[in-house]
Design a protein around this motif. Structure first.
Motif, PDB file in Angstrom:
ATOM      1  N   ARG A  66       3.212  20.478 -34.713  1.00 45.67           N
ATOM      2  CA  ARG A  66       2.683  21.837 -34.879  1.00 45.67           C
ATOM      3  C   ARG A  66       3.767  22.756 -35.461  1.00 45.67           C
ATOM      4  NH1 ARG A  66      -1.724  24.068 -32.520  1.00 45.67           N
ATOM      5  NH2 ARG A  66      -1.963  22.346 -31.064  1.00 45.67           N
ATOM      6  N   ARG A  67       5.008  22.584 -34.979  1.00 47.29           N
ATOM      7  CA  ARG A  67       6.128  23.409 -35.468  1.00 47.29           C
ATOM      8  C   ARG A  67       6.328  23.203 -36.968  1.00 47.29           C
ATOM      9  NH1 ARG A  67      12.507  22.559 -34.296  1.00 47.29           N
ATOM     10  NH2 ARG A  67      12.034  20.964 -35.841  1.00 47.29           N
ATOM     11  N   LEU A  68       6.208  21.944 -37.407  1.00 43.92           N
ATOM     12  CA  LEU A  68       6.322  21.665 -38.847  1.00 43.92           C
ATOM     13  C   LEU A  68       5.248  22.435 -39.620  1.00 43.92           C
ATOM     14  CD1 LEU A  68       6.764  17.849 -39.640  1.00 43.92           C
ATOM     15  CD2 LEU A  68       8.345  19.679 -40.143  1.00 43.92           C
ATOM     16  N   THR A 120      28.207  19.098 -36.566  1.00 49.19           N
ATOM     17  CA  THR A 120      27.558  18.393 -37.678  1.00 49.19           C
ATOM     18  C   THR A 120      26.427  19.240 -38.242  1.00 49.19           C
ATOM     19  OG1 THR A 120      28.181  16.295 -36.676  1.00 49.19           O
ATOM     20  CG2 THR A 120      26.475  16.208 -38.348  1.00 49.19           C
ATOM     21  N   ARG A 121      25.649  19.885 -37.359  1.00 54.10           N
ATOM     22  CA  ARG A 121      24.573  20.769 -37.843  1.00 54.10           C
ATOM     23  C   ARG A 121      25.173  21.924 -38.654  1.00 54.10           C
ATOM     24  NH1 ARG A 121      19.139  19.464 -38.035  1.00 54.10           N
ATOM     25  NH2 ARG A 121      18.689  21.671 -38.111  1.00 54.10           N
ATOM     26  N   LYS A 122      26.333  22.424 -38.193  1.00 58.27           N
ATOM     27  CA  LYS A 122      26.990  23.523 -38.913  1.00 58.27           C
ATOM     28  C   LYS A 122      27.385  23.079 -40.330  1.00 58.27           C
ATOM     29  CE  LYS A 122      31.177  25.460 -37.927  1.00 58.27           C
ATOM     30  NZ  LYS A 122      32.188  26.194 -37.153  1.00 58.27           N
ATOM     31  N   VAL A 167      20.384  15.547 -46.235  1.00 55.13           N
ATOM     32  CA  VAL A 167      20.801  14.892 -44.991  1.00 55.13           C
ATOM     33  C   VAL A 167      19.871  15.208 -43.828  1.00 55.13           C
ATOM     34  CG1 VAL A 167      23.276  14.462 -45.176  1.00 55.13           C
ATOM     35  CG2 VAL A 167      22.485  16.772 -44.771  1.00 55.13           C
ATOM     36  N   HIS A 168      19.882  14.316 -42.866  1.00 56.76           N
ATOM     37  CA  HIS A 168      19.277  14.596 -41.566  1.00 56.76           C
ATOM     38  C   HIS A 168      20.407  14.608 -40.552  1.00 56.76           C
ATOM     39  CE1 HIS A 168      17.006  14.220 -37.870  1.00 56.76           C
ATOM     40  NE2 HIS A 168      17.933  13.336 -37.519  1.00 56.76           N
ATOM     41  N   ALA A 169      20.374  15.520 -39.582  1.00 59.20           N
ATOM     42  CA  ALA A 169      21.336  15.473 -38.489  1.00 59.20           C
ATOM     43  C   ALA A 169      20.636  15.898 -37.201  1.00 59.20           C
ATOM     44  CB  ALA A 169      22.520  16.400 -38.762  1.00 59.20           C
ATOM     45  N   SER A 170      20.974  15.230 -36.093  1.00 56.88           N
ATOM     46  CA  SER A 170      20.345  15.542 -34.803  1.00 56.88           C
ATOM     47  C   SER A 170      20.571  16.998 -34.434  1.00 56.88           C
ATOM     48  CB  SER A 170      20.951  14.669 -33.698  1.00 56.88           C
ATOM     49  OG  SER A 170      21.035  13.333 -34.095  1.00 56.88           O
ATOM     50  N   GLU A 171      19.511  17.604 -33.834  1.00 56.66           N
ATOM     51  CA  GLU A 171      19.610  19.032 -33.497  1.00 56.66           C
ATOM     52  C   GLU A 171      20.152  19.297 -32.095  1.00 56.66           C
ATOM     53  OE1 GLU A 171      16.157  21.540 -34.721  1.00 56.66           O
ATOM     54  OE2 GLU A 171      15.456  19.708 -35.678  1.00 56.66           O
ATOM     55  N   THR A 172      19.884  18.373 -31.164  1.00 60.48           N
ATOM     56  CA  THR A 172      20.329  18.572 -29.777  1.00 60.48           C
ATOM     57  C   THR A 172      20.969  17.275 -29.277  1.00 60.48           C
ATOM     58  OG1 THR A 172      18.218  17.734 -28.948  1.00 60.48           O
ATOM     59  CG2 THR A 172      18.376  20.129 -29.278  1.00 60.48           C
ATOM     60  N   GLU A 184      19.984  15.591 -26.744  1.00 62.07           N
ATOM     61  CA  GLU A 184      18.893  14.665 -26.392  1.00 62.07           C
ATOM     62  C   GLU A 184      18.406  13.938 -27.653  1.00 62.07           C
ATOM     63  OE1 GLU A 184      18.399  18.200 -25.355  1.00 62.07           O
ATOM     64  OE2 GLU A 184      19.831  17.422 -23.907  1.00 62.07           O
ATOM     65  N   GLU A 185      18.215  14.711 -28.728  1.00 61.56           N
ATOM     66  CA  GLU A 185      17.771  14.119 -29.989  1.00 61.56           C
ATOM     67  C   GLU A 185      18.822  13.116 -30.477  1.00 61.56           C
ATOM     68  OE1 GLU A 185      15.394  17.007 -32.605  1.00 61.56           O
ATOM     69  OE2 GLU A 185      16.840  16.226 -34.042  1.00 61.56           O
ATOM     70  N   ALA A 186      20.087  13.494 -30.339  1.00 63.16           N
ATOM     71  CA  ALA A 186      21.181  12.623 -30.783  1.00 63.16           C
ATOM     72  C   ALA A 186      21.165  11.303 -30.015  1.00 63.16           C
ATOM     73  CB  ALA A 186      22.520  13.331 -30.602  1.00 63.16           C
TER      74      ALA A 186
HETATM   75 MG    MG Z   1      15.178  18.234 -37.043  1.00 66.05          MG
END
Ligand code: MG
Ligand code: CDP
Length: 204
Positions: free
Chosen positions: A62-64, A122-124, A162-167, A169-171
């Motif tokens: 839904r967020r997407l 990494t997100r930065k 690129v993709h990088a984990s956001e949190t 938990e996701e990582a």
């Molecule tokens: Mg993401």
């Protein structure tokens, strides 16, 4: 509690990043900031593997869709006209499909990264999801001008390198999903660790 230097994250160079020859530059930026690459692998991922990489829950999908709808509104485009739906969940499902098509369209490079605040750092380095909004100095901001309006109108995912984990938990999920107990993960001592953490014992 574990030492902050033990934090791990997951990064993937998407097919656009690999095909545009940006892999070296991305690796350089990660290493230069002081993060340690402990796993690295190139391959063309299976659809099923990518499908299970991105969350499937309604909230995420839904967020997407909501983000897509918001972008259309902001730029004066009509989502209903373009995609024949007003429903954000339906739109989210569509974007998720484009994303899977894109991520399986060529080779990717996966990376396991370790270091102080690895996830946040990494997100930065990666920057905002939308390259045209990402700050200069970030990977997405320096190497892409793609925008959701351009991408979604052409019925494709945003090419954001690129993709990088956001949190954390996701990582943890993504690390396990892509590397598991893989032989592609190594730990070793980098020379700058002697300066930052002099008490650290020698690792092979
Ligand atoms: Mg993401
Ligand atoms: O990748 P990031 O964590 O920054 O963003 P996300 O919100 O988790 O979305 C995952 C991916 O979906 C993005 O990196 C884009 O490639 C793609 N996306 C898209 O193609 N079109 C949108 N309207 C939103 C996301």
């Amino acid at each position: 509690m574990k030492h902050p230097k033990e934090e791990k994250t997951f990064l993937m160079i998407k097919p656009d990043g690999v095909k545009r020859g940006l892999s070296g530059e991305i690796i350089l930026r990660i290493e230069k900031v002081g993060l340690k690459i402990i796993g690295l692998k190139m391959f063309k991922p299976e659809e099923d593997k990518v499908d299970n990489h991105y969350p499937k829950n309604e909230e995420w999908v839904r967020r997407l869709g909501e983000r897509t709808k918001e972008t259309y509104r902001k730029y004066g485009y009509n989502m209903k006209e373009e995609h024949d739906t007003e429903d954000v969940l339906e739109m989210g499902r569509e974007v998720r499909k484009w994303l899977i098509n894109f991520m399986t369209s060529g080779p990717v490079i996966i990376m396991a990264i370790k270091g102080i605040h690895a996830v946040e750092m990494t997100r930065k380095l990666v920057g905002d999801t939308i390259p045209s909004k990402a700050e200069l100095g970030t990977i997405r901001g320096d190497f892409s001008i793609d925008s959701p309006i351009s991408a979604n109108r052409d019925h494709r995912a945003i090419y954001n390198i690129v993709h990088a984990s956001e949190t954390e938990e996701e990582a943890a999920h993504e690390f396990q999903h892509w590397f598991g107990d893989s032989e592609a993960v190594w730990d070793y001592q980098r020379s700058d660790e002697m300066v930052m953490f002099p008490e650290t014992k020698e690792k092979k």
